[in-house]
Scaffold this motif. Structure first.
Motif, PDB file in Angstrom:
ATOM      1  N   SER A  21      23.139  -7.236  24.316  1.00 18.88           N
ATOM      2  CA  SER A  21      23.944  -7.162  25.634  1.00 18.88           C
ATOM      3  C   SER A  21      24.484  -8.152  24.911  1.00 18.88           C
ATOM      4  O   SER A  21      25.792  -8.634  25.762  1.00 18.88           O
ATOM      5  CB  SER A  21      23.336  -7.386  26.234  1.00 18.88           C
ATOM      6  OG  SER A  21      22.074  -8.567  26.189  1.00 18.88           O
ATOM      7  N   GLN A  24      28.424  -7.359  23.937  1.00 23.28           N
ATOM      8  CA  GLN A  24      28.820  -6.081  24.398  1.00 23.28           C
ATOM      9  C   GLN A  24      30.953  -6.338  25.417  1.00 23.28           C
ATOM     10  O   GLN A  24      31.634  -6.371  25.653  1.00 23.28           O
ATOM     11  CB  GLN A  24      28.471  -6.259  26.216  1.00 23.28           C
ATOM     12  CG  GLN A  24      27.501  -4.702  25.646  1.00 23.28           C
ATOM     13  CD  GLN A  24      26.877  -4.162  27.280  1.00 23.28           C
ATOM     14  OE1 GLN A  24      26.453  -4.846  27.987  1.00 23.28           O
ATOM     15  NE2 GLN A  24      26.010  -2.902  26.738  1.00 23.28           N
ATOM     16  N   GLN A  25      30.984  -8.173  25.923  1.00 21.72           N
ATOM     17  CA  GLN A  25      32.078  -9.027  25.749  1.00 21.72           C
ATOM     18  C   GLN A  25      32.849  -8.605  24.621  1.00 21.72           C
ATOM     19  O   GLN A  25      33.521  -8.925  24.925  1.00 21.72           O
ATOM     20  CB  GLN A  25      31.369  -9.906  26.995  1.00 21.72           C
ATOM     21  CG  GLN A  25      30.906  -9.849  28.538  1.00 21.72           C
ATOM     22  CD  GLN A  25      31.955  -8.386  28.921  1.00 21.72           C
ATOM     23  OE1 GLN A  25      33.409  -8.558  29.152  1.00 21.72           O
ATOM     24  NE2 GLN A  25      30.965  -8.101  29.445  1.00 21.72           N
ATOM     25  N   ASP A  84      32.209   2.019  30.984  1.00 19.18           N
ATOM     26  CA  ASP A  84      30.651   2.204  30.336  1.00 19.18           C
ATOM     27  C   ASP A  84      30.344   0.806  30.294  1.00 19.18           C
ATOM     28  O   ASP A  84      29.429   0.567  30.424  1.00 19.18           O
ATOM     29  CB  ASP A  84      30.825   3.940  29.938  1.00 19.18           C
ATOM     30  CG  ASP A  84      31.170   5.020  30.827  1.00 19.18           C
ATOM     31  OD1 ASP A  84      30.782   4.680  32.273  1.00 19.18           O
ATOM     32  OD2 ASP A  84      31.112   5.713  29.767  1.00 19.18           O
ATOM     33  N   GLN A  86      30.746  -2.031  30.406  1.00 19.37           N
ATOM     34  CA  GLN A  86      30.469  -2.785  32.034  1.00 19.37           C
ATOM     35  C   GLN A  86      29.695  -3.022  33.139  1.00 19.37           C
ATOM     36  O   GLN A  86      29.788  -3.257  33.656  1.00 19.37           O
ATOM     37  CB  GLN A  86      32.430  -3.208  32.869  1.00 19.37           C
ATOM     38  CG  GLN A  86      32.925  -3.896  32.120  1.00 19.37           C
ATOM     39  CD  GLN A  86      32.716  -4.809  31.761  1.00 19.37           C
ATOM     40  OE1 GLN A  86      32.116  -5.349  30.675  1.00 19.37           O
ATOM     41  NE2 GLN A  86      33.768  -6.677  32.032  1.00 19.37           N
ATOM     42  N   SER A  87      29.281  -0.892  32.759  1.00 16.24           N
ATOM     43  CA  SER A  87      28.745  -0.610  33.937  1.00 16.24           C
ATOM     44  C   SER A  87      27.121  -0.548  33.624  1.00 16.24           C
ATOM     45  O   SER A  87      26.799  -0.671  31.953  1.00 16.24           O
ATOM     46  CB  SER A  87      29.247   0.899  33.938  1.00 16.24           C
ATOM     47  OG  SER A  87      28.156   1.909  34.962  1.00 16.24           O
ATOM     48  N   GLN A  88      26.157  -0.692  34.861  1.00 23.54           N
ATOM     49  CA  GLN A  88      24.911  -1.013  34.480  1.00 23.54           C
ATOM     50  C   GLN A  88      24.279   0.835  33.704  1.00 23.54           C
ATOM     51  O   GLN A  88      23.150   0.893  33.800  1.00 23.54           O
ATOM     52  CB  GLN A  88      23.808  -1.719  35.502  1.00 23.54           C
ATOM     53  CG  GLN A  88      23.962  -3.146  35.473  1.00 23.54           C
ATOM     54  CD  GLN A  88      23.917  -4.016  34.410  1.00 23.54           C
ATOM     55  OE1 GLN A  88      22.994  -3.193  33.724  1.00 23.54           O
ATOM     56  NE2 GLN A  88      24.544  -4.746  33.707  1.00 23.54           N
ATOM     57  N   SER A  89      25.371   1.515  34.749  1.00 25.42           N
ATOM     58  CA  SER A  89      24.589   3.312  34.666  1.00 25.42           C
ATOM     59  C   SER A  89      25.688   3.664  34.357  1.00 25.42           C
ATOM     60  O   SER A  89      26.451   4.089  34.914  1.00 25.42           O
ATOM     61  CB  SER A  89      23.589   3.534  35.708  1.00 25.42           C
ATOM     62  OG  SER A  89      23.233   4.808  35.637  1.00 25.42           O
ATOM     63  N   PRO A  90      26.314   3.959  33.005  1.00 24.82           N
ATOM     64  CA  PRO A  90      27.045   5.044  32.408  1.00 24.82           C
ATOM     65  C   PRO A  90      26.946   6.337  32.496  1.00 24.82           C
ATOM     66  O   PRO A  90      26.273   6.289  31.768  1.00 24.82           O
ATOM     67  CB  PRO A  90      27.244   4.025  30.835  1.00 24.82           C
ATOM     68  CG  PRO A  90      26.437   3.864  29.830  1.00 24.82           C
ATOM     69  CD  PRO A  90      25.431   3.560  31.763  1.00 24.82           C
ATOM     70  N   THR A  91      27.338   6.866  33.776  1.00 23.50           N
ATOM     71  CA  THR A  91      27.518   8.580  33.329  1.00 23.50           C
ATOM     72  C   THR A  91      28.765   9.125  34.216  1.00 23.50           C
ATOM     73  O   THR A  91      29.548   8.465  34.195  1.00 23.50           O
ATOM     74  CB  THR A  91      26.360   8.443  35.192  1.00 23.50           C
ATOM     75  OG1 THR A  91      26.989   8.149  36.114  1.00 23.50           O
ATOM     76  CG2 THR A  91      25.073   7.875  35.318  1.00 23.50           C
TER      77      THR A  91
END
Length: 314
Positions: A21, A24-25, A84, A86-91
């Protein structure tokens, strides 16, 4: 597998890159920067070729088309990957996944055919210079670009038509940052033998036929160059092919590593690394490859940028 373990898939989860985590940035900024460089670099190549009449030749016509395809190619996967991260749920929806796969396969095949067309351009220019204008007139150049669009569309549609008839299990996690064919097939409960045969048969033909054409072209170019009497003449003649050979090495090295190694050798992490090579790094490097080694291109870019700078100052 039992029917109870099968389901109608409405969406998939894209697991993306395996990073912590706190990283990620950093990854987000890195790939965003690479995407912007790719877009700006390829757009500058296209604008320079359009604006400079000295570059209105078959070689630069193919380079402009390659830059356009690279812009579309990287846009097919990178913006979704950045969202994705930046997303908590990459769908991604099933329809969205099929759409991404269609454009991805289409543009990979187009890249492949264009590299072959560019090899043919260099072959004619070096081996048959007196017939260059006749063999690569505007009609023939257009045909060398339009025909791959037709073939690539047909192959992509056939891949998807086979895919939509598969039944998928409850497992919906794709260990990738975009919808690629191999990871999707591994989620299927139904038999994928026909799909795999189609990848090896039609997919292999679409990839390796242009590659063999490129090898034959450069074998003939090499034999012609060796007959040039002076060492300086040999180097000058063959140096015009250096940029294209660099692009070919980057593209085929990563493609073959993903799609044509034995299925038993499949590795999700290796697959992602190779995919980053041909979806992000290769499109980003192509503008540098075709401009830094090309005096005419550098001159056109300087002329175009100086005109823009003058207009902005005015």
């Amino acid at each position: 597998m039992h029917q109870g373990n099968q389901t109608t898939i409405s969406e998939f989860f894209l697991l993306g890159l395996t990073v912590g985590s706190e990283q990620q940035q950093i990854i987000f900024m890195l790939f965003l920067s690479m995407y912007l460089v790719t877009m700006v670099g390829n757009l500058l190549i296209i604008l320079a070729i359009i604006s400079d009449t000295h570059l209105h030749s078959p070689m630069y016509f193919f380079i402009a088309n390659l830059s356009f395809i690279d812009i579309c190619f990287t846009t097919t996967t990178v913006p979704k990957m950045l969202a994705d991260i930046q997303s908590q749920s990459p769908t991604i929806s099933f329809a969205g996944c099929l759409t991404q796969m269609y454009f991805f396969m289409l543009l990979v095949d187009l890249d492949n055919f264009l590299l072959a067309a560019m090899a043919y351009d260099r072959y004619v220019a070096i081996c048959h210079p007196l017939h260059y204008a006749a063999l690569l007139n505007p009609k023939h150049c257009a045909l060398l670009v339009v025909t791959p669009w037709v073939i690539s569309n047909l192959v992509s549609v056939l891949h998807l038509s086979l895919l939509i008839h598969l039944t998928f299990c409850d497992q919906r996690a794709i260990p990738h940052f975009f919808c690629d064919l191999e990871p999707i097939l591994r989620l299927a409960c139904s038999d994928t033998q026909i799909n795999n045969l189609f990848i090896l048969g039609i997919g292999g033909t679409v990839i390796f036929t242009p590659f063999i054409f490129i090898l034959v072209s450069y074998t003939l170019i090499g034999s012609t160059v060796l007959r040039v009497p002076s060492t300086k003449g040999k180097w000058k003649t063959f140096s015009t092919c250096g940029s294209h050979l660099s692009a070919v090495s980057l593209f085929y090295g990563s493609i073959v590593g993903v799609y044509f190694l034995p299925s038993s050798a499949y590795s999700a992490e290796r697959d992602k690394v190779a995919a980053i090579m041909y979806t992000i790094i290769t499109p980003m490097m192509n503008p540098f490859i075709y401009s830094l080694r090309n005096k005419d291109m550098k001159r056109a870019l300087r002329r175009m940028l100086s005109r823009k700078s003058f207009c902005w100052n005015w």
